[in-house]
Design a protein around this motif. Structure first.
Motif, PDB file in Angstrom:
ATOM      1  N   ARG A  13     -17.263  30.346  14.230  1.00  0.00           N
ATOM      2  CA  ARG A  13     -16.518  30.636  15.455  1.00  0.00           C
ATOM      3  C   ARG A  13     -15.486  31.742  15.259  1.00  0.00           C
ATOM      4  N   TRP A  14     -15.383  32.263  14.029  1.00  0.00           N
ATOM      5  CA  TRP A  14     -14.379  33.290  13.759  1.00  0.00           C
ATOM      6  C   TRP A  14     -14.954  34.692  13.661  1.00  0.00           C
ATOM      7  N   ALA A  15     -16.255  34.827  13.464  1.00  0.00           N
ATOM      8  CA  ALA A  15     -16.829  36.152  13.193  1.00  0.00           C
ATOM      9  C   ALA A  15     -16.503  37.156  14.290  1.00  0.00           C
ATOM     10  N   ALA A  16     -16.682  36.768  15.551  1.00  0.00           N
ATOM     11  CA  ALA A  16     -16.401  37.707  16.643  1.00  0.00           C
ATOM     12  C   ALA A  16     -14.912  37.980  16.777  1.00  0.00           C
ATOM     13  N   ARG A  17     -14.086  36.991  16.485  1.00  0.00           N
ATOM     14  CA  ARG A  17     -12.640  37.136  16.671  1.00  0.00           C
ATOM     15  C   ARG A  17     -11.987  37.997  15.599  1.00  0.00           C
ATOM     16  N   ILE A  18     -12.538  37.950  14.373  1.00  0.00           N
ATOM     17  CA  ILE A  18     -11.864  38.639  13.278  1.00  0.00           C
ATOM     18  C   ILE A  18     -12.108  40.145  13.305  1.00  0.00           C
ATOM     19  N   ARG A  42     -15.855  33.329   5.489  1.00  0.00           N
ATOM     20  CA  ARG A  42     -16.265  32.085   4.806  1.00  0.00           C
ATOM     21  C   ARG A  42     -15.086  31.124   4.620  1.00  0.00           C
ATOM     22  N   THR A  43     -13.960  31.643   4.225  1.00  0.00           N
ATOM     23  CA  THR A  43     -12.775  30.808   3.993  1.00  0.00           C
ATOM     24  C   THR A  43     -12.418  29.987   5.219  1.00  0.00           C
ATOM     25  N   TYR A  44     -12.728  30.510   6.391  1.00  0.00           N
ATOM     26  CA  TYR A  44     -12.246  29.910   7.640  1.00  0.00           C
ATOM     27  C   TYR A  44     -13.347  29.171   8.391  1.00  0.00           C
ATOM     28  N   ARG A  45     -14.627  29.543   8.151  1.00  0.00           N
ATOM     29  CA  ARG A  45     -15.712  28.901   8.893  1.00  0.00           C
ATOM     30  C   ARG A  45     -16.233  27.640   8.214  1.00  0.00           C
ATOM     31  N   VAL A  46     -15.978  27.486   6.916  1.00  0.00           N
ATOM     32  CA  VAL A  46     -16.466  26.315   6.187  1.00  0.00           C
ATOM     33  C   VAL A  46     -15.343  25.291   6.096  1.00  0.00           C
TER      34      VAL A  46
END
Length: 301
Positions: free
Chosen positions: A30-35, A103-107
């Motif tokens: 859920r962070w890929a688009a936001r980052i 990875r740090t934030y999605r897992v």
């Protein structure tokens, strides 16, 4: 790591963001688009339509057949390794060549681990800006470490930012080795091996027969652009040589994955039938208990 974050990280992270529109994404993120910088959100939004996603994948695969699915699978594989390490009580995660990777934030399992994200200084500035865009600050359990693998000692740079070589650590070194010299690859492996025995390493590499131009694997356009013209991809390995390189520098190979394993583990369970690149392979290794080769600085054995 001599290439800017825009050239090495926006593309992969955007691909992960695009894949979120699939009914069964290979990675949940859920962070890929936001980052990513806001300008990149337009093509990501357009990719909600299946035919647009398929067209994007087709463009990618025209340059390097199977690159689209291969990238997703390698990320899923490394996510799973990091998740398992967290469940096994590993204390630290070090991502070398972090770019915009999430990875740090999605897992979720990584939330209780201390994290070091390493990249070139200008890329670390971009990552800090991106994290503030997402979270309002750099999360307190994350340490951003500027380092140049061609010039700096990775262990020393990590220690300068609070890393303890006695921690059981999982190192992630994804899509970086092809940009380095052979000397830097060996030195980085040796320096990583200064951590606690039993630590793990997940890394990817390009096949040497592709980098030296012997076998194109259908990726003639990518070779012409990134090897011949831009001279960015310079290092490769033969799959049979990986185990020896690791052993010489303090690591023991656990497994090595390529297209067959990616299809069986990640694509088929998701109901996908996509080509997978032959060029890049992934490796999992474990820090050996033996004494490091001569020249090591911070031996934790």
């Amino acid at each position: 790591m001599g290439v800017s974050v825009e050239r090495t990280a926006i593309g992969p992270t955007m691909l992960v963001a695009i894949d979120q529109h699939d009914d069964r994404p290979i990675i949940i993120d859920r962070w890929a688009a936001r980052i990513l910088p806001p300008v990149w959100r337009v093509p990501i939004a357009l990719a909600r339509w299946g035919r647009v996603r398929r067209a994007m994948a087709a463009v990618s695969d025209k340059s390097a057949p199977g690159a689209w699915a291969s990238l997703l699978c390698r990320k899923r594989y490394i996510d799973d390794l990091a998740r398992t390490a967290a469940r096994d009580g590993f204390e630290a995660l070090v991502i070398v060549g972090a770019g915009y990777d999430t990875r740090t934030y999605r897992v979720p399992e990584l939330a209780d681990m201390r994290v070091w994200e390493v990249d070139l200084a200008r890329n670390i500035v971009a990552k800090a800006r991106a994290l503030r865009r997402c979270f309002g600050e750099v999360p307190p359990h994350v340490n951003l470490v500027p380092a140049n693998l061609e010039a700096d000692n990775l262990t020393e740079r990590l220690i300068d930012h609070g890393f303890d070589v006695g921690m059981r650590t999982v190192f992630v070194w994804e899509s970086v080795t092809m940009y380095l010299t052979a000397r830097a690859v060996r030195e980085t492996l040796r320096q990583m091996a200064e951590c606690a025995p039993g630590s793990r390493l997940a890394f990817t590499y390009f096949r040497k027969d592709f980098v030296d131009g012997s076998v194109m694997y259908g990726a003639d356009a990518a070779y012409e652009k990134f090897v011949t013209k831009q001279k960015l991809w310079t290092f490769g390995l033969h799959p049979d040589d990986v185990s020896g390189l690791l052993a010489e520098n303090g690591w023991g190979e656990i497994e090595q994955l390529g297209p067959v394993e990616y299809r069986d583990r990640h694509l088929k369970p998701a109901g996908r039938d996509q080509p997978v690149s032959e060029i890049e392979r992934a490796v999992c290794a474990e820090r050996l208990p033996a004494t490091l080769p001569s020249g090591g600085g911070h031996d934790a054995a």
